[in-house]
Design a protein around this motif. Structure first.
Motif, PDB file in Angstrom:
ATOM      1  N   ARG A 128      -1.073   0.194  -2.648  1.00  0.00           N
ATOM      2  CA  ARG A 128      -2.035   0.018  -3.479  1.00  0.00           C
ATOM      3  C   ARG A 128      -2.997   0.623  -2.532  1.00  0.00           C
ATOM      4  NH1 ARG A 128      -6.664  -2.004  -0.740  1.00  0.00           N
ATOM      5  NH2 ARG A 128      -5.070  -3.265   0.609  1.00  0.00           N
ATOM      6  N   LEU A 129      -3.102   0.443  -0.947  1.00  0.00           N
ATOM      7  CA  LEU A 129      -3.386   1.121   0.283  1.00  0.00           C
ATOM      8  C   LEU A 129      -3.121   3.040  -0.055  1.00  0.00           C
ATOM      9  CD1 LEU A 129      -5.488   1.644   2.421  1.00  0.00           C
ATOM     10  CD2 LEU A 129      -3.532   0.914   4.142  1.00  0.00           C
ATOM     11  N   LEU A 130      -2.280   2.922  -0.996  1.00  0.00           N
ATOM     12  CA  LEU A 130      -1.657   4.861  -0.960  1.00  0.00           C
ATOM     13  C   LEU A 130      -1.944   5.331  -1.683  1.00  0.00           C
ATOM     14  CD1 LEU A 130      -0.291   7.724  -0.578  1.00  0.00           C
ATOM     15  CD2 LEU A 130       1.672   6.482  -1.910  1.00  0.00           C
ATOM     16  N   SER A 131      -2.538   4.352  -3.047  1.00  0.00           N
ATOM     17  CA  SER A 131      -3.130   4.807  -3.900  1.00  0.00           C
ATOM     18  C   SER A 131      -4.730   4.998  -3.653  1.00  0.00           C
ATOM     19  CB  SER A 131      -3.306   3.736  -5.514  1.00  0.00           C
ATOM     20  OG  SER A 131      -4.360   4.270  -6.722  1.00  0.00           O
ATOM     21  N   GLU A 132      -5.319   4.057  -2.970  1.00  0.00           N
ATOM     22  CA  GLU A 132      -6.544   4.519  -2.712  1.00  0.00           C
ATOM     23  C   GLU A 132      -7.167   5.637  -1.427  1.00  0.00           C
ATOM     24  OE1 GLU A 132      -8.672   2.180   1.147  1.00  0.00           O
ATOM     25  OE2 GLU A 132      -8.245   0.515  -0.650  1.00  0.00           O
ATOM     26  N   ARG A 133      -6.064   6.180  -0.903  1.00  0.00           N
ATOM     27  CA  ARG A 133      -6.095   7.252   0.095  1.00  0.00           C
ATOM     28  C   ARG A 133      -6.080   8.716  -0.440  1.00  0.00           C
ATOM     29  NH1 ARG A 133      -8.434   3.729   2.775  1.00  0.00           N
ATOM     30  NH2 ARG A 133      -7.616   3.197   4.963  1.00  0.00           N
ATOM     31  N   LEU A 134      -4.995   8.673  -1.623  1.00  0.00           N
ATOM     32  CA  LEU A 134      -5.339   9.563  -2.962  1.00  0.00           C
ATOM     33  C   LEU A 134      -6.220   9.607  -3.318  1.00  0.00           C
ATOM     34  CD1 LEU A 134      -1.347   9.123  -3.700  1.00  0.00           C
ATOM     35  CD2 LEU A 134      -2.008  11.072  -2.309  1.00  0.00           C
ATOM     36  N   LYS A 135      -6.612   9.152  -3.875  1.00  0.00           N
ATOM     37  CA  LYS A 135      -8.087   8.708  -4.886  1.00  0.00           C
ATOM     38  C   LYS A 135      -9.320   8.870  -3.907  1.00  0.00           C
ATOM     39  CE  LYS A 135      -7.058   5.246  -8.271  1.00  0.00           C
ATOM     40  NZ  LYS A 135      -6.943   3.895  -8.720  1.00  0.00           N
ATOM     41  N   MET A 136      -9.574   9.232  -2.147  1.00  0.00           N
ATOM     42  CA  MET A 136     -10.503   9.217  -1.830  1.00  0.00           C
ATOM     43  C   MET A 136     -10.182  11.130  -1.316  1.00  0.00           C
ATOM     44  SD  MET A 136     -10.984   8.512   2.726  1.00  0.00           S
ATOM     45  CE  MET A 136      -9.711   9.401   3.131  1.00  0.00           C
ATOM     46  N   LEU A 137      -8.879  11.748  -1.545  1.00  0.00           N
ATOM     47  CA  LEU A 137      -8.664  12.869  -0.765  1.00  0.00           C
ATOM     48  C   LEU A 137      -9.239  13.751  -2.226  1.00  0.00           C
ATOM     49  CD1 LEU A 137      -5.364  11.959   1.309  1.00  0.00           C
ATOM     50  CD2 LEU A 137      -7.482  13.468   2.357  1.00  0.00           C
ATOM     51  N   GLU A 138      -8.601  12.954  -3.001  1.00  0.00           N
ATOM     52  CA  GLU A 138      -8.670  13.713  -4.624  1.00  0.00           C
ATOM     53  C   GLU A 138     -10.524  13.521  -4.063  1.00  0.00           C
ATOM     54  OE1 GLU A 138      -7.207  12.999  -7.932  1.00  0.00           O
ATOM     55  OE2 GLU A 138      -6.486  11.304  -7.265  1.00  0.00           O
ATOM     56  N   SER A 154       6.179   7.848  -6.196  1.00  0.00           N
ATOM     57  CA  SER A 154       7.172   7.439  -4.713  1.00  0.00           C
ATOM     58  C   SER A 154       7.649   7.919  -3.944  1.00  0.00           C
ATOM     59  CB  SER A 154       7.752   6.946  -6.484  1.00  0.00           C
ATOM     60  OG  SER A 154       8.709   7.979  -6.408  1.00  0.00           O
ATOM     61  N   GLU A 155       7.536   9.214  -3.777  1.00  0.00           N
ATOM     62  CA  GLU A 155       8.125  10.038  -2.676  1.00  0.00           C
ATOM     63  C   GLU A 155       7.551   9.833  -1.364  1.00  0.00           C
ATOM     64  OE1 GLU A 155      10.476  13.758  -4.377  1.00  0.00           O
ATOM     65  OE2 GLU A 155       8.144  13.318  -4.762  1.00  0.00           O
ATOM     66  N   ILE A 156       5.983  10.043  -1.278  1.00  0.00           N
ATOM     67  CA  ILE A 156       4.612   9.554  -0.902  1.00  0.00           C
ATOM     68  C   ILE A 156       5.053   8.456  -0.011  1.00  0.00           C
ATOM     69  CG2 ILE A 156       2.600   9.492   0.199  1.00  0.00           C
ATOM     70  CD1 ILE A 156       1.872  12.028  -2.230  1.00  0.00           C
ATOM     71  N   GLU A 157       5.349   7.546  -0.746  1.00  0.00           N
ATOM     72  CA  GLU A 157       5.647   5.691  -0.906  1.00  0.00           C
ATOM     73  C   GLU A 157       6.632   5.665   0.327  1.00  0.00           C
ATOM     74  OE1 GLU A 157       4.340   1.649  -2.761  1.00  0.00           O
ATOM     75  OE2 GLU A 157       5.490   3.165  -3.586  1.00  0.00           O
ATOM     76  N   ALA A 158       7.609   6.132   0.099  1.00  0.00           N
ATOM     77  CA  ALA A 158       9.175   5.845   0.676  1.00  0.00           C
ATOM     78  C   ALA A 158       8.842   6.596   1.795  1.00  0.00           C
ATOM     79  CB  ALA A 158      10.396   6.344  -0.473  1.00  0.00           C
ATOM     80  N   ALA A 159       8.243   7.401   1.973  1.00  0.00           N
ATOM     81  CA  ALA A 159       8.280   8.279   3.335  1.00  0.00           C
ATOM     82  C   ALA A 159       6.974   7.583   4.448  1.00  0.00           C
ATOM     83  CB  ALA A 159       7.855   9.616   3.349  1.00  0.00           C
TER      84      ALA A 159
END
Length: 112
Positions: free
Chosen positions: A46-56, A35-40
């Protein structure tokens, strides 16, 4: 003509994906909750989740789950991700020198 290095090509494809650089920038100083990343950032969940999974999957971000109530999940850069700090800081410094306020305003206007 010199052939393009496959490692460099892969790195540029990774960093060329929208929001990747800004997500990494957000995580440079400390771990953050979703939520902190999403707020910033002006990014959909959905896209944030996708990018974080990719970076993982790339080994650049680690998802830490804390067994609390409620469960707390934070994202933190791995050693591989944190190694990008000098490059990200150099891009930030370059942008402060070379990107004008007019260019920023034009980019914002084009989004609206």
């Amino acid at each position: 003509m010199e052939q393009l290095c496959p490692r460099f090509e892969k790195a540029m494809q990774l960093f060329g994906k929208r929001w990747v650089g800004l997500i990494l920038y957000e995580l440079l100083n400390d771990a953050k909750r979703f939520s902190e990343i999403e707020a910033a950032l002006p990014i959909s969940g959905r896209l944030l989740s996708e990018r974080l999974k990719m970076l993982e999957q790339e080994g650049m971000v680690e998802r830490k789950v804390y067994s609390e109530f409620p469960v707390r999940i934070e994202y933190v850069l791995t050693e591989k991700g944190a190694a990008l700090q000098p490059a990200i800081q150099n891009i930030r410094q370059w942008s402060e020198h070379w990107i004008t306020q007019e260019e920023v305003d034009e980019t914002i206007a084009n989004k609206e």
